[in-house]
Design an enzyme around this catalytic site. Sequence first.
Site, PDB file in Angstrom:
ATOM      1  N   TYR A 314       0.843  -1.200   0.000  1.00 17.32           N
ATOM      2  CA  TYR A 314       0.000   0.000   0.000  1.00 17.32           C
ATOM      3  C   TYR A 314       0.875   1.246   0.000  1.00 17.32           C
ATOM      4  CZ  TYR A 314       1.018  -0.002   5.039  1.00 17.32           C
ATOM      5  OH  TYR A 314       1.640  -0.015   6.254  1.00 17.32           O
ATOM      6  N   SER A 327       8.045   3.073  14.791  1.00 13.57           N
ATOM      7  CA  SER A 327       7.936   2.093  13.703  1.00 13.57           C
ATOM      8  C   SER A 327       6.720   2.352  12.814  1.00 13.57           C
ATOM      9  CB  SER A 327       7.884   0.670  14.264  1.00 13.57           C
ATOM     10  OG  SER A 327       6.786   0.516  15.148  1.00 13.57           O
ATOM     11  N   GLY A 328       5.846   3.268  13.202  1.00 19.02           N
ATOM     12  CA  GLY A 328       4.792   3.680  12.286  1.00 19.02           C
ATOM     13  C   GLY A 328       3.370   3.410  12.707  1.00 19.02           C
ATOM     14  N   HIS A 332      -5.514   7.186  13.361  1.00 18.74           N
ATOM     15  CA  HIS A 332      -5.746   7.975  12.145  1.00 18.74           C
ATOM     16  C   HIS A 332      -7.116   7.674  11.529  1.00 18.74           C
ATOM     17  CE1 HIS A 332      -5.192   4.639   9.292  1.00 18.74           C
ATOM     18  NE2 HIS A 332      -4.096   4.283   9.956  1.00 18.74           N
ATOM     19  N   HIS A 348      -2.933  -2.536   9.429  1.00 11.85           N
ATOM     20  CA  HIS A 348      -1.552  -3.005   9.370  1.00 11.85           C
ATOM     21  C   HIS A 348      -0.801  -2.703  10.666  1.00 11.85           C
ATOM     22  CE1 HIS A 348      -2.642  -2.707   5.070  1.00 11.85           C
ATOM     23  NE2 HIS A 348      -1.796  -3.733   4.927  1.00 11.85           N
ATOM     24  N   CYS A 350      -1.964   0.075  12.837  1.00 11.28           N
ATOM     25  CA  CYS A 350      -2.462   1.341  13.351  1.00 11.28           C
ATOM     26  C   CYS A 350      -3.827   1.164  14.021  1.00 11.28           C
ATOM     27  CB  CYS A 350      -2.595   2.354  12.217  1.00 11.28           C
ATOM     28  SG  CYS A 350      -1.010   2.887  11.534  1.00 11.28           S
ATOM     29  N   ASN A 352      -7.362   2.346  13.551  1.00 13.24           N
ATOM     30  CA  ASN A 352      -8.259   2.977  12.565  1.00 13.24           C
ATOM     31  C   ASN A 352      -9.460   3.605  13.264  1.00 13.24           C
ATOM     32  OD1 ASN A 352      -7.956   0.690   9.679  1.00 13.24           O
ATOM     33  ND2 ASN A 352      -6.460   1.975  10.730  1.00 13.24           N
TER      34      ASN A 352
END
Length: 446
Positions: A314, A327-328, A332, A348, A350, A352
Amino acid sequence: MRGTDRRPARYARRFGGIAAAAAIGLLATACSSGSHSTVSPAQGRAQASASAKAHAAALARYLQITPADGSHDASPSDGITVTAVAGKLTNVTVNTSGDGVSGSLAADGKSWHSTGNLGVSQSYTVTATGTAPSGEKIVKTSTFRTLTPAQTFSTHIFEGYQQTYGVGMPIILTFSRPITNKAAVERSLELTNPVVGAWYWDGDQQLYFRPRDYWPAYTTVGFTARLDGIEGAKGVYGTHNLSQTFEIGRSLIAVASTTTHKTQIYLNGKLAYQWPISTGRASLPTPDGTYLSVEKANPVRMIGGGPVGSSGHYDELVNYAVRFTYSGDYYHSAPWSVVNQGTSNVSHGCVNLPPAAAQTYYDMSIPGDPITVTASTAAGKWGDGWTQWFLSWSAYLKGSATGQAVQAGPRGSTFVDPSSLPASTASAPLGTSARGNYFAGTANLG
């Protein structure tokens, strides 16, 4: 037969006059000789001054100043000591072109010692006054210079001047060189804020301060590091002091459950929102732990899921993204997973959120807001974000080189034995983090 002067009478009179004149001359000479030994006024004053100086010098031996007058390369960490060998010490002043020097006089008037370190490459003049055993006043001075180090270190604080941070925000210090004399560095640091906390060394070049419980909301933190003259490692000295002032804002705390698929948002201690969420799928679980918001952006480009062209790849612009791991992982907006939010985990990694909820949280978020993820199959990793709240208070104390807690107030801070502190009354998740919060599968928020 008696002798008779047969010279005429006029000769007798002549020699008699000469004898009288000689006697008068001798008398005049004697008087003149006495006048040559008289001391002039200027000479008298000089003699008196020399005598006074000699007496003052004799009295000065009753006071001892270290470093001694004329010293060079004095150690900044040794400070200044003044001792009354006899008599009593009454006052000490220190003049310097650098930062001012304060100190404390012993109750018995026998000694005085400066507070903290002296600066490097500085000249100091110490004036000590006291009284001799005779009761006479004593004044003694010493002028010396501290060493100029061959190696130095500098220090950077993360927090910005008068910036506002969340209630979980640690003070983050970074040193330009490895620090081995860690306890000395800790003792040079001072805070003004009504908290109990501790310092924690993460390696040799990073140092954190974390309160035992979250910072009080709407308070000001004053920080001072008196590092000038501190020997951080052998032969390596600090050359500047550091100070900063920043704000702690309102309390905003997020708690996300990977099993109930909901997040609670607490504002100033009260539940303000409860939103449906979707966290990391089974193969990419969102890791457990009490993190802090690090930064935010709108939008953020997120790339991952495998090589370009693979089924999982993605490359998306994601709106209203608040980051909590390096690490991300983010809170969001995820309009594509609204159907799964509240029921299943498909992200992945996060968290959501529905778009409107994500915008609301984004608008409120500032760095240092606590974000806790619970009941995950993955454990959090130390250092993947601001993870200071992974540790319990007892574990955090072990990271201090002094082994002591810091008790701070509006006038400064002191180091205290942790066992002397009253027990904390804060509870997770609103007042502090839960013990063992980063272990996989734990949902204990106390």
